[in-house]
Scaffold this motif. Structure first.
Motif, PDB file in Angstrom:
ATOM      1  N   TYR A   1       6.265   3.186   0.152  1.00  0.00           N
ATOM      2  CA  TYR A   1       5.942   3.850  -1.128  1.00  0.00           C
ATOM      3  C   TYR A   1       4.582   4.540  -1.015  1.00  0.00           C
TER       4      TYR A   1
ATOM      5  N   GLN B   1      24.777   5.108  -6.342  1.00  0.00           N
ATOM      6  CA  GLN B   1      23.562   5.837  -6.759  1.00  0.00           C
ATOM      7  C   GLN B   1      23.538   7.110  -5.896  1.00  0.00           C
TER       8      GLN B   1
ATOM      9  N   ALA C   1      19.980  -2.803  -5.130  1.00  0.00           N
ATOM     10  CA  ALA C   1      21.371  -2.928  -5.588  1.00  0.00           C
ATOM     11  C   ALA C   1      22.307  -2.286  -4.578  1.00  0.00           C
TER      12      ALA C   1
ATOM     13  N   ARG D   1       3.214   0.212 -13.145  1.00  0.00           N
ATOM     14  CA  ARG D   1       2.163  -0.581 -12.490  1.00  0.00           C
ATOM     15  C   ARG D   1       1.946  -0.066 -11.069  1.00  0.00           C
TER      16      ARG D   1
ATOM     17  N   TYR E   1       8.983  -6.957 -13.544  1.00  0.00           N
ATOM     18  CA  TYR E   1       7.676  -7.505 -13.132  1.00  0.00           C
ATOM     19  C   TYR E   1       7.585  -9.032 -13.252  1.00  0.00           C
TER      20      TYR E   1
ATOM     21  N   SER F   1       8.989  -2.599  -9.285  1.00  0.00           N
ATOM     22  CA  SER F   1       9.626  -3.895  -9.516  1.00  0.00           C
ATOM     23  C   SER F   1      11.094  -3.656  -9.842  1.00  0.00           C
ATOM     24  N   ALA F   2      11.965  -4.478  -9.275  1.00  0.00           N
ATOM     25  CA  ALA F   2      13.406  -4.316  -9.529  1.00  0.00           C
ATOM     26  C   ALA F   2      13.661  -4.367 -11.037  1.00  0.00           C
TER      27      ALA F   2
HETATM   28  C1  LIG Z   1      12.976  -4.766  -5.127  1.00  0.00           C
HETATM   29  C2  LIG Z   1      13.227  -3.483  -5.865  1.00  0.00           C
HETATM   30  C3  LIG Z   1      14.535  -3.028  -6.063  1.00  0.00           C
HETATM   31  C4  LIG Z   1      14.757  -1.817  -6.739  1.00  0.00           C
HETATM   32  N1  LIG Z   1      16.048  -1.362  -6.856  1.00  0.00           N
HETATM   33  C5  LIG Z   1      16.282  -0.155  -7.439  1.00  0.00           C
HETATM   34  C6  LIG Z   1      17.609   0.384  -7.465  1.00  0.00           C
HETATM   35  O1  LIG Z   1      18.567  -0.209  -6.960  1.00  0.00           O
HETATM   36  N2  LIG Z   1      17.773   1.611  -8.050  1.00  0.00           N
HETATM   37  C7  LIG Z   1      16.718   2.312  -8.597  1.00  0.00           C
HETATM   38  O2  LIG Z   1      16.957   3.421  -9.088  1.00  0.00           O
HETATM   39  N3  LIG Z   1      15.456   1.808  -8.592  1.00  0.00           N
HETATM   40  C8  LIG Z   1      15.215   0.605  -8.016  1.00  0.00           C
HETATM   41  N4  LIG Z   1      13.921   0.113  -7.950  1.00  0.00           N
HETATM   42  C9  LIG Z   1      12.809   0.843  -8.566  1.00  0.00           C
HETATM   43  C10 LIG Z   1      12.475   0.271  -9.965  1.00  0.00           C
HETATM   44  O3  LIG Z   1      13.492   0.609 -10.862  1.00  0.00           O
HETATM   45  C11 LIG Z   1      11.113   0.801 -10.428  1.00  0.00           C
HETATM   46  O4  LIG Z   1      10.118   0.272  -9.583  1.00  0.00           O
HETATM   47  C12 LIG Z   1      10.763   0.403 -11.845  1.00  0.00           C
HETATM   48  O5  LIG Z   1      11.667   0.976 -12.764  1.00  0.00           O
HETATM   49  C13 LIG Z   1       9.337   0.821 -12.210  1.00  0.00           C
HETATM   50  O6  LIG Z   1       9.156   2.201 -12.059  1.00  0.00           O
HETATM   51  P1  LIG Z   1       8.030   2.811 -11.105  1.00  0.00           P
HETATM   52  O7  LIG Z   1       8.251   2.244  -9.742  1.00  0.00           O
HETATM   53  O8  LIG Z   1       8.251   4.306 -11.164  1.00  0.00           O
HETATM   54  O9  LIG Z   1       6.697   2.443 -11.648  1.00  0.00           O
HETATM   55  C14 LIG Z   1      13.668  -1.072  -7.267  1.00  0.00           C
HETATM   56  C15 LIG Z   1      12.363  -1.538  -7.058  1.00  0.00           C
HETATM   57  C16 LIG Z   1      12.139  -2.712  -6.351  1.00  0.00           C
HETATM   58  C17 LIG Z   1      10.732  -3.179  -6.104  1.00  0.00           C
END
Ligand SMILES: Cc1cc2nc3c(=O)[nH]c(=O)nc-3n(C[C@H](O)[C@H](O)[C@H](O)COP(=O)(O)O)c2cc1C
Length: 483
Positions: free
Chosen positions: A437, A394, A452, A101, A110, A105-106
């Protein structure tokens, strides 16, 4: 029983030596990704958006635009299409498909839904609508004018608790707020890009909004409203009758939903509006941080943008393939300028960064003075490795040129703003994350938000005082493959 945001953070903190980090998922109880209101009248939203504003222009606007008088249905299509939309898919090896999207999103869960009260939009009856983002249509929930304060449009951002709590349990409310912050930022930037005026509001009456939207408040709650002012200050809003029971039932996302009391308690706990909304001059010193030296970070004369805003919305992904190539100075300065632009008030949050590999900048820990566009250093040396370890190992994070972090003093926040200050701080951290972003994307850099981390260890590394917490982290820098 959760009695404050500090309490909630203590209760939901991750600790390396104890459980708390989610270890298994109940796939039989997976929440629905899309909210459904079967049988409602729908209006299709066009996906054809012609929009070529550059991010540097959008955030450079000092004031929201002047007029919503010539608002058209095309504006509405642009707003929805740029704020919350599907932007691509990834096929998993197991055969599943994941839809990306316009916002991250964590856990890709979503939790957010978007609603809208409209009046005077040509081609759309005045009413309350749910935006079914999967189908890109508006679902008519009720007709009439439900805009307060003379708004011609009011957007409501809600979260469905169980979507994120299914994986993150009690810690989910943090992600509800951060994810919502990401969405608010897209909405606000889009309104700015269209030269539309807007007012964002995190301090409405929770019960009234739940009633208007027909939400089951134990399952779904509103976290932000954004209004587009019209030309008269009295919109003549109607009283909203109670919606039928089927609307309330739509907040349920799985058969055997568990409830997570800490999530409901912290939400209830933060219901009281802010005490004061004067800017807080010096939140940084409240976190126990006193940089020993400051450097000015000039804004580039020309931003090295590789694409416009609407392209960046489509292209934005969470990228983790960081490489140890130094971040060129001009890209660093552009990132900082995007974050420091004075259109985003952030007096509840301090922003800093760990520099790992930036051209001409000593590795270390820095804190931003956003109004001065300067960075104050507190520590020297490569700290990105330590932070990667703190972020639940990570390790790929240690390759990133920059790790931005967003921090606040929870006790001071509550004393100054009241309990609702917590929502403000977390929403702002999410907004700054989304800003980062998009900034990284237009510059051809990677970015990934990180929710995390071992909380106490993060505070220790950043040398925060005991009442302060790191709320969110986002990595940015050159990546192996951007396209
Ligand atoms: C509040 C928040 C926390 C997140 N925490 C992690 C994380 O700890 N590790 C990670 O690899 N991605 C993290 N993400 C990224 C999400 O995994 C990722 O947004 C989701 O899988 C959708 O993929 P995209 O952003 O490529 O569309 C986080 C995203 C958000 C908004």
């Amino acid at each position: 029983m959760i009695t404050s945001a500090a309490d909630y953070h203590r209760h939901t903190g991750y600790d390396r030596h104890s459980l708390g980090v989610p270890r298994f998922l109940d796939w039989t109880n997976q929440p629905n990704t899309y909210k459904e209101y079967p049988g409602l009248k729908t209006t299709a939203i066009s996906r054809d958006i012609s929009h070529d504003a550059m991010l540097s222009r959008i955030i450079g606007e000092k004031y929201p635009g002047q007029s919503s008088a010539d608002f058209s249905f095309e504006h509405l299509c642009s707003i929805l299409g740029l704020t919350y939309t599907l932007t691509g898919k990834t096929h998993h090896s197991g055969g599943g498909v994941f839809f990306h999207r316009s916002v991250p999103s964590a856990g890709g869960l979503y939790p957010c839904e978007l609603y809208m009260a409209s009046r005077y939009v040509p081609g759309l009856e005045s009413g309350l609508y749910h935006y079914a983002m999967g189908q890109h249509v508006l679902e008519e929930m009720r007709t009439g004018n439900f805009n307060e304060k003379g708004y011609v449009l009011t957007f409501f951002i809600t979260v469905i608790f169980f979507r994120s709590a299914w994986k993150y349990r009690d810690r989910a409310y943090r992600y509800h707020l951060l994810d919502s912050g990401h969405l608010i930022e897209n909405l606000v930037l889009t309104l700015k890009s269209l030269n539309l005026p807007f007012e964002s509001d995190y301090d409405f009456d929770d019960e009234c909004v739940s009633h208007l939207l027909g939400l089951d408040p134990e399952k779904e709650v509103c976290l932000a409203a954004v209004g587009v002012p019209g030309s008269d200050s009295d919109s003549g809003a109607e009283t909203a009758e109670k919606l039928p029971e089927s609307f309330y039932k739509a907040s349920k996302m799985a058969f055997g939903e568990s409830s997570y009391p800490a999530v409901e308690e912290i939400h209830r706990n933060t219901a009281r509006g802010v005490i004061q909304r004067e800017p807080v001059p010096d939140i940084l010193s409240q976190t126990g941080i006193f940089p020993h030296s400051w450097i000015k970070i000039p804004s580039p004369d020309i931003f090295p943008e590789k694409m416009n805003y609407s392209q960046a919305i489509q292209k934005r992904r969470s990228l983790r393939n960081f490489v140890k190539t130094p971040l060129p100075k001009i890209q660093f300065e552009a990132l900082i300028a995007f974050l420091c632009a004075d259109d985003l008030a952030d007096d509840t949050v301090c922003t800093g960064f760990l520099s790992g590999n930036v051209e001409g900048l000593e590795p270390g820990c820095y804190w931003l003075n956003r109004s001065e566009s300067s960075a104050g250093q507190t520590q020297s040396g490569i700290l990105t490795d330590n932070m990667a370890h703190i972020c639940l190992n990570q390790e790929w994070l240690s390759q990133a040129a920059l790790l931005f972090f967003f921090v606040t003093n929870l006790k001071y926040l509550e004393q100054t703003f009241g309990p609702r200050g917590y929502r403000h701080a977390m929403l702002t951290a999410g907004r700054l994350g989304q800003r980062l972003y998009l900034a990284a994307t237009v510059l051809g850099l990677g970015c990934c938000g990180i929710g995390a981390f071992y909380d106490k260890e993060a505070g220790g590394l950043l040398e925060l005082n005991e009442d302060s917490e790191m709320l969110y982290l986002a990595a940015a820098g050159p990546v192996k493959k951007f396209d």
